[in-house]
Design a protein around this motif. Structure first.
Motif, PDB file in Angstrom:
ATOM      1  N   GLN A 289      -2.273   6.828  -2.652  1.00 31.51           N
ATOM      2  CA  GLN A 289      -3.494   6.049  -2.412  1.00 31.51           C
ATOM      3  C   GLN A 289      -3.601   4.884  -3.397  1.00 31.51           C
ATOM      4  O   GLN A 289      -4.640   4.633  -4.010  1.00 31.51           O
TER       5      GLN A 289
ATOM      6  N   TRP B  30       0.852  -1.191   0.000  1.00 31.24           N
ATOM      7  CA  TRP B  30       0.000   0.000   0.000  1.00 31.24           C
ATOM      8  C   TRP B  30       0.889   1.243   0.000  1.00 31.24           C
ATOM      9  O   TRP B  30       1.803   1.368   0.817  1.00 31.24           O
TER      10      TRP B  30
ATOM     11  N   LEU C  54      -7.195   4.097  -5.333  1.00 31.22           N
ATOM     12  CA  LEU C  54      -8.439   4.283  -4.612  1.00 31.22           C
ATOM     13  C   LEU C  54      -9.318   5.318  -5.314  1.00 31.22           C
ATOM     14  O   LEU C  54      -8.872   6.422  -5.637  1.00 31.22           O
TER      15      LEU C  54
ATOM     16  N   THR D 154      -8.705  -1.641   1.619  1.00 27.94           N
ATOM     17  CA  THR D 154      -9.085  -1.326   0.246  1.00 27.94           C
ATOM     18  C   THR D 154      -9.900  -2.472  -0.319  1.00 27.94           C
ATOM     19  O   THR D 154      -9.450  -3.625  -0.321  1.00 27.94           O
TER      20      THR D 154
ATOM     21  N   PRO E  20     -12.462   0.993  -6.813  1.00 26.21           N
ATOM     22  CA  PRO E  20     -12.063   0.537  -5.476  1.00 26.21           C
ATOM     23  C   PRO E  20     -12.403   1.592  -4.426  1.00 26.21           C
ATOM     24  O   PRO E  20     -12.389   2.791  -4.699  1.00 26.21           O
ATOM     25  N   ILE E  21     -12.696   1.122  -3.205  1.00 22.89           N
ATOM     26  CA  ILE E  21     -13.050   2.026  -2.119  1.00 22.89           C
ATOM     27  C   ILE E  21     -12.205   1.721  -0.893  1.00 22.89           C
ATOM     28  O   ILE E  21     -11.605   0.639  -0.787  1.00 22.89           O
ATOM     29  N   GLY E  22     -12.133   2.696   0.021  1.00 24.22           N
ATOM     30  CA  GLY E  22     -11.515   2.476   1.313  1.00 24.22           C
ATOM     31  C   GLY E  22     -12.600   2.310   2.359  1.00 24.22           C
ATOM     32  O   GLY E  22     -13.545   3.098   2.424  1.00 24.22           O
TER      33      GLY E  22
END
Length: 573
Positions: A77, A72, A92, A121, A114-116
């Motif tokens: 991000q 990561w 992200l 993630t 993609p989302i956090g």
């Protein structure tokens, strides 16, 4: 891969992705979603979620389970995943992600970026498929994701063979014509049409070796209907499945053969053949290992009295059938008197390990300078093979021991097994071994992280149940990974010759018309040896040496041509 090359590729991919970055606000999701990789359920500290009609899964847990190294990058991000020569980059909130394979870039568009969420993630499950060429299926009714990677799955031929697939345990008792499927509460029973061994479950079908007629048979899990998918060998020893490919290993008479079967089309192609050399041979047969797109074969030959011995490692491309010799070690056998000989190199055994990039072989040999007065002296040699180039180099025992074998199933930090005194588990990090069950008649069968399956059985003869005529008794049990909550799911006694599966739902007898040629057996008497299994004798040093029939391999039987080994009458057309 060198670090500066990786940084260059990463920089190129990021420059094109970041300019398209979007901001995404996660929405809520409800419902428990289970994810299975190659039949094994994955566990997450952040559960998968449903969002905008798509299923999102934690990217690190999925990619690491597939064997990738995940990092990561907080400043951009960005999450990167490296597996072999494949580099995947995801940003992200960005609806595109990039993949680089050997310097060739590809870009994929996702309808859900993609989302956090809770420090993790999450990516659409479709991204898993496109990133590392996996097959991904979604069962909305069961809220279940099934991921099939490019890993070969091989069935067990143990005393009771079985495997887990998507939370269900599929198994068979030896010498019983049934396959059982236990889901934790109930048992569904399938009629196998013969004695099943080597069970593998893939894409809603149960595949197994029908030992009664030496075929590969498939059962549809929904309907219970079965069909013969392969019947070209007089003796099948093993098979393995990867996606739509199956590799079957066995013999036809004295010829050792491996076939690749396309499960989608049903077409079969011989990819390896080894005619056995006539005469007296100290080591017979070939040993096999499957990894990625290669079938690795260790061939050995050593004359009993005089000549040259050899040991080869060969790599056969499963997709093309092309064969490449990677190693050829030779030795000398010298006669001493009429019956004895000395030798410099005689193959005895092999062990193999695999990681994402390499294959490792541990070859055992022996030498003997005077068989009349001294014992053979064992020694071992170690080799490493690059899976991208197939370049072979010498290795060491220390390096072989350090390799964490991806072909060996593990659950978290534990590897399960059994010995003569019970069932145990060993921590791969600390080496600590814990005994789960104590007893001389316990066998470890399988585990999936939720259950561990063990068999308590005693054979009718002096050897193991598979080597004799069956069980005196057998009891199949499940417990949790720590060895607690033990319960019986099936039992068998030789007196009644029946099983008692827990929560049995039904038994599909599948009545069908028997083949008129073989009467339903799937086998007929070999016309060449007339059922004796004996071939023409050869003479060595004037002494007659009996030989097995080359057409039936000494079994005295051949696969019935009328039903192709299924035992069922073909429907009229």
């Amino acid at each position: 891969m060198k670090k500066h090359a990786l940084r260059s590729r990463l920089s190129l991919l990021l420059s094109l992705l970041l300019c398209l970055s979007l901001f995404c606000i996660p929405s809520s999701a409800a419902g428990e979603i289970s994810v299975y990789l190659d039949g094994n359920r994955l566990s997450f500290d952040q559960p998968p979620v449903a969002m905008n009609g798509r299923v999102l899964v934690p990217v690190r847990a999925i990619f690491e389970a597939l064997g990738a190294q995940v990092e990561w990058h907080q400043d951009t991000q960005t999450v990167t995943a490296q597996k072999g020569d494949t580099l995947v980059v995801m940003v992200l909130g960005n609806s595109r992600f990039a993949r680089d394979v050997n310097g060739v870039q590809e870009y994929f568009q996702l309808d859900q970026p993609p989302i956090g969420l809770n420090g993790r993630t999450l990516v659409p499950v479709r991204a898993v498929s496109e990133a590392f060429d996996c097959d991904v299926q979604w069962d909305g009714a069961a809220q279940q994701v099934t991921i099939t990677s490019n890993r070969w799955v091989r069935g067990s031929n143990a005393a009771t063979n079985g495997c887990f697939y998507n939370g269900v345990f599929y198994y068979a008792f030896i010498y019983q014509p049934y396959i059982y499927a236990y889901d934790g509460q109930t048992t569904r029973t399938y009629a196998a049409g013969g004695t099943p061994a080597g069970i593998v479950v893939s894409r809603n079908k149960i595949y197994y070796i029908n030992k009664s007629n030496q075929t590969i048979t498939a059962i549809d899990m929904a309907s219970g209907e079965r069909e013969t998918v392969f019947a070209r060998l007089s003796q099948i020893s093993d098979f393995s499945i990867c996606g739509q490919n199956m590799v079957i290993i066995g013999s036809d008479g004295k010829t050792q053969t491996a076939y690749r079967l396309d499960l989608a089309t049903g077409s079969a192609q011989a990819i390896y053949t080894r005619p056995e050399v006539s005469g007296l041979i100290a080591e017979k047969g070939s040993q096999f290992a499957l990894w990625r797109n290669y079938l690795f074969v260790v061939e050995s030959f050593s004359p009993l009295l005089s000549g040259d011995s050899s040991c080869k490692i060969r790599a056969i491309d499963v997709n093309t059938g092309t064969c490449r010799d990677l190693l050829n070690l030779t030795g000398t056998v010298t006669p001493i008197g009429l019956k004895d000989s000395s030798y410099t190199r005689r193959f005895s055994n092999v062990a193999a390990k695999f990681d994402q990039d390499n294959a490792y072989f541990n070859l055992g040999f022996s030498s003997c300078t005077d068989t009349g007065s001294s014992s053979p002296v064992p020694f071992r040699e170690y080799y490493q093979i690059d899976l991208d180039t197939l370049a072979l180099s010498e290795s060491s025992q220390a390096e072989f021991d350090r390799v964490s074998d991806l072909a060996t199933p593990r659950t978290g930090e534990w590897i399960y097994g059994s010995n003569g005194s019970g069932v145990y588990r060993t921590n791969v990090g600390t080496g600590i071994t814990e005994t789960l069950l104590s007893g001389s008649h316990y066998y470890y069968i399988a585990n999936d992280g939720q259950w561990v399956v063990a068999l308590r059985a005693e054979s009718r003869g002096a050897a193991t149940p598979t080597a004799t005529i069956g069980y005196k008794y057998a009891e199949l049990t499940v417990m949790d990974p720590q060895g607690n909550h033990l319960r019986t799911i099936n039992s068998y006694t030789s007196g009644s010759d029946t099983s008692d599966p827990a929560g049995e739902l039904d038994v599909n007898g599948l009545p069908q018309m028997s083949c008129a040629v073989c009467g339903g057996d799937g086998r007929v008497t070999c016309p060449y040896c007339r059922g004796t299994g004996q071939g023409q004798s050869i003479y060595v040093l004037g002494m007659e040496t009996p030989q097995s029939c080359t057409y039936c391999g000494g079994t005295g039987e051949r696969i019935c041509s009328g039903c192709n080994g299924s035992g069922a009458r073909s429907p009229r057309r």
